[in-house]
Design a protein around this motif. Structure first.
Motif: not given
Length: 248
Positions: A121-124, A177-184
């Motif tokens: 997922a992303t933070p948003r 299980t993971e959080i990534h910035e939207p562009e990644n």
């Protein structure tokens, strides 16, 4: 296809839900196209990456079932299990399914994510099941898949009280299980797919089947799957390579 955008690679397929005008609401056409996709992936197994799209109001995975269609469904439609059948089929695909979540994943969109093997997922991200607020329930796997994933106490907060989880909350309970910035995000999903693709495809497929087998089927199903793999040419090739490398 109109509701899905499909990009194929040698070992995976990236499918973007593409109904931005209605926040990726899952309608009959999207369900039909997902069935077509499953037809292909059942015949020619590949890892599946599912993601959403950008809308005028920001990113969205899927806002749920299309309320305009859901409003008109009757008891016979509920018994047909329109969404539950396609989500069961996605969950049962031979190779793993990765849900790359950005923005809202609500209702049927959350249930689609629950059917995946991996959720990143992303933070948003905002994920939940507000169905009871609309006078219905999460009948496409939400009531039992979510309980299996996060446990009954939290599942009840989501399913009975309408709690919407933020990204960090979903990470803390291992729903993602993971959080990534939207562009990644998509790059991270592809990296995960590439990691899976380095494993033996048959071993991955059988491991997934064994993991999904009912409790009473063990250990017999484990032993039968292992018996198949013990005779696999890939087993010998990989073990010979391992032994040769260790001799150097």
């Amino acid at each position: 296809m109109k509701a899905l955008l499909i990009e194929e690679a040698p070992t995976y397929v990236h499918v973007r839900l593409n109904r931005p005008e209605v926040r990726n609401a899952i309608d009959q056409q999207m369900v039909d196209e997902l069935h077509e996709l499953c037809d292909t992936l059942e015949r020619e197994p590949k890892i599946l990456i599912l993601s959403g799209c950008e809308t005028e109001k920001g990113a969205i995975f899927a806002s749920g079932a299309d309320i305009s269609q859901l409003r008109e469904r009757r008891n016979i439609d509920a018994l047909r299990g329109i969404n539950s059948r396609i989500f069961r089929r996605i969950a049962a695909l031979p190779m793993p399914v990765i849900a790359a979540l950005d923005g809202f994943a609500l209702g049927g969109g959350a249930e689609l994510a629950f059917a995946a093997d991996f959720r990143i997922a992303t933070p948003r991200v905002r994920i939940g099941n507000p169905e009871t607020g609309l006078g219905i329930l999460a009948a496409a796997g939400g009531t039992w898949r979510l309980t299996e994933l996060v446990g009954e106490p939290i599942a009840k907060q989501i399913l009975l009280a309408g709690r919407i989880l933020k990204a960090e909350e979903a990470l803390a309970i291992h729903l993602v299980t993971e959080i990534h910035e939207p562009e990644n995000l998509i790059e991270a999903a592809i990296e995960l797919a590439n990691k899976i693709s380095t494993q033996d495809s048959l071993a991955v497929q059988l491991t997934k089947k064994v993991m999904h087998a009912p409790r009473e089927a063990h250990p017999m199903v484990d032993e039968l799957a292992q018996a198949i793999l013990f005779e696999s040419p890939e087993k010998y090739a990989r073990m010979d390579a391992f032994l040769t490398k260790n001799k150097k």
